[in-house]
Motif scaffolding. Sequence first.
Motif, PDB file in Angstrom:
ATOM      1  N   ARG A  37       0.886  -1.525   0.361  1.00  0.00           N
ATOM      2  CA  ARG A  37       0.373  -0.088  -0.017  1.00  0.00           C
ATOM      3  C   ARG A  37       1.009   1.144  -0.088  1.00  0.00           C
ATOM      4  NH1 ARG A  37      -4.386  -0.165   4.575  1.00  0.00           N
ATOM      5  NH2 ARG A  37      -5.546   1.896   3.244  1.00  0.00           N
ATOM      6  N   ALA A  41       0.486   3.641  -2.929  1.00  0.00           N
ATOM      7  CA  ALA A  41       0.369   5.817  -2.482  1.00  0.00           C
ATOM      8  C   ALA A  41       1.268   6.292  -2.713  1.00  0.00           C
ATOM      9  CB  ALA A  41       0.856   5.890  -0.758  1.00  0.00           C
ATOM     10  N   GLN A  44       1.404   6.793  -6.860  1.00  0.00           N
ATOM     11  CA  GLN A  44      -0.247   5.867  -7.655  1.00  0.00           C
ATOM     12  C   GLN A  44      -0.249   6.443  -8.613  1.00  0.00           C
ATOM     13  OE1 GLN A  44      -3.062   8.574  -5.595  1.00  0.00           O
ATOM     14  NE2 GLN A  44      -4.329   6.996  -6.264  1.00  0.00           N
ATOM     15  N   HIS A 111      -7.047   2.973  -3.005  1.00  0.00           N
ATOM     16  CA  HIS A 111      -5.665   2.433  -1.777  1.00  0.00           C
ATOM     17  C   HIS A 111      -5.909   2.939  -0.878  1.00  0.00           C
ATOM     18  CE1 HIS A 111      -3.121   5.468  -1.765  1.00  0.00           C
ATOM     19  NE2 HIS A 111      -2.824   6.267  -3.227  1.00  0.00           N
ATOM     20  N   ASP A 112      -6.026   4.582  -1.088  1.00  0.00           N
ATOM     21  CA  ASP A 112      -6.185   5.372   0.689  1.00  0.00           C
ATOM     22  C   ASP A 112      -7.890   4.925   1.444  1.00  0.00           C
ATOM     23  OD1 ASP A 112      -6.998   6.359  -1.295  1.00  0.00           O
ATOM     24  OD2 ASP A 112      -5.701   9.344  -0.862  1.00  0.00           O
TER      25      ASP A 112
END
Length: 210
Positions: A37, A41, A44, A111-112
């Motif tokens: 992740r 991040a 991205q 993802h966030d």
Amino acid sequence: MIRKLVCLLALGLGLSAHAAAMVPPDQLVKSVTDELRAEIAEHQAEYKAEPDKLSALIDEKVVPPFDVPRISRLVLGLHGRGASAEQIERFGNAFKNMLFRSYATALVDYHDSVKIEWKPLRLADDATRATVQSTLIRKDAPAVPVGFVMHKTDSGGKVFDITVENISLVNNFRAQLNGEISKNGLDAVIQKLEGGEIEPETDQVEDAAG
């Protein structure tokens, strides 16, 4: 799309076989999920613009800790008993690619949007199987429990199933493909998977994800 993300986050872990043999299952899943992740991040925009780089990241981080042959046999069920080693390998690769092709974009885009809480693992010293339990916390939506079902192999801990709200994704995909294999045969289904003609049934995946 957030429900697709839930399933891909459940798949989003990876580490070398050597490292996997050295790390307890819960620490392995947590550390490498965080690593994946964080990588997405930081890059991205790059992964969104260049899907090939995202595919390479998935191959590097996600594939190694999965027991793809065992997953393939579990998904195939009775159809796998008479399958050759070549058919199992082709099916496993095609099935894996189907999943990651379907969900990789969602991982980059969202993802966030999800936080992960990990539950303590109680594991006997001589245990050969473990389920690492986590909870995905989503904004303005119910939390989703996710379990990583792992077993011990010669090359370390390997994931062979994932449960979402106590529903097995392996069982879901077996139900999806069983009729197709019975009707047209395993080779025909493999060819369709390789050609991108079969995709995960959205309703099954969304039902599993809640």
